[in-house]
Design a protein around this motif. Structure first.
Motif: not given
Length: 307
Positions: A261, A265, A277-278
């Motif tokens: 995450q 970002y 999106l991870a």
């Protein structure tokens, strides 16, 4: 309306500040101190010479003794060693000999408005040019990435970095946050930084955050300190965390998810076209995580335990 003189006693003669416009740095114990980042920073700044007290707040007006009972010692048949809470402003010098003021002690439980007026009176008495607060909160961030900070101010010109998110969010207030608002209304510049502490170690000392906070304070105030001891302590703490995580598949999975995450970002921040999106991962349940984190934290608190 109560007068500031009821709540704070300010020393009349402070020749070290004659002709100066110092910075006032504040770090209060309690609400905004995840990872004890503020407390560790204060301890580092005080060092072996805590400095002269130039303002002392009437702690009985602000402290809830039944909610935060101060410790004392019972020695065989009598009480001794009562550790009375203190809320004070100390005169300090940085590594270059520049004087500044440090407000520290427990966050007031009551009379926040009176506290804000009392601090404003200290600001005006010593011609403080800038008030800077530091704090820390638990966040869903991994310990394997650099400490991130939220920068805030009552004057946008004081901001020195962009924050990890935009928009608005409702958060619980604090004496520090109200102080920044009231100082702005009185025409005094105030800003600050809040460090993001990995939520799974928020109960433990996290010196890396203390170093990041003081480094940012130095950037906005030109004050300088030797932060190497905090960085060394931070590396030791990270080593302890890594050692504990190696034995916990559940915690390791959570950290890996947080890393994804975090990286997603920052890729998006650097490249607007990147995927925010991870990668999706199956994570353990809340009950499983709770039990695993309890064991994880117990291991950090008692590193010599065989289990």
């Amino acid at each position: 309306m109560s007068t500031p003189a009821r709540f704070v006693h300010v020393v009349d003669d402070v020749p070290e500040l004659d002709g100066q416009s110092p910075v006032l740095l504040h770090a209060l114990e309690g609400f905004l101190d995840a990872g004890h980042a503020g407390a560790l920073a204060v301890t580092h700044l005080l060092g072996d010479d805590p400095g002269r007290v130039v303002a002392s707040f009437e702690v009985d007006e602000f402290f809830d003794y039944r909610a935060r009972r101060p410790p004392l010692t019972f020695a065989e048949d009598h009480y001794e060693g009562y550790e009375a809470p203190r809320l004070v402003v100390r005169l300090q010098e940085d590594a270059a000999g520049t004087p500044y003021l440090l407000l520290h002690g427990p966050e007031p439980d009551t009379h926040w408005e009176a506290f804000s007026r009392a601090v404003a009176s200290v600001v005006e008495r010593f011609s403080v040019r800038l008030v800077v607060g530091i704090g820390s909160v638990p966040m869903a961030v991994p310990h394997t990435r650099p400490v991130t900070l939220t920068n805030h101010a009552n004057n946008r010109e004081l901001l020195v970095q962009s924050n990890p998110w935009g928009g608005e969010i409702r958060v619980p207030s604090s004496a520090q946050s109200l102080l920044e608002i009231r100082l702005g209304e009185a025409g005094h510049d105030a800003c600050g930084f809040v460090a993001h502490i990995p939520h799974y170690v928020a109960q433990l000392d996290y010196p890396h955050a203390s170093a990041a906070l003081l480094e940012s304070v130095g950037g906005v105030t030109d004050l300088v300190w030797d932060l190497e001891p905090l960085r060394v302590a931070g590396e030791k703490r990270l080593g302890e965390i890594v050692q504990q995580i190696e034995d916990s598949t559940e915690v390791l999975e959570v950290v890996t998810g947080l890393e994804q995450q975090y990286d997603a970002y920052h890729r998006a921040a650097a490249d607007p076209g990147a995927n925010l999106l991870a990668e999706s991962r199956d994570l353990p349940s809340g009950e499983e995580l709770g039990a695993e984190f309890e064991r994880f934290l117990a291991g950090l608190d008692n590193p010599d335990r065989e289990d």
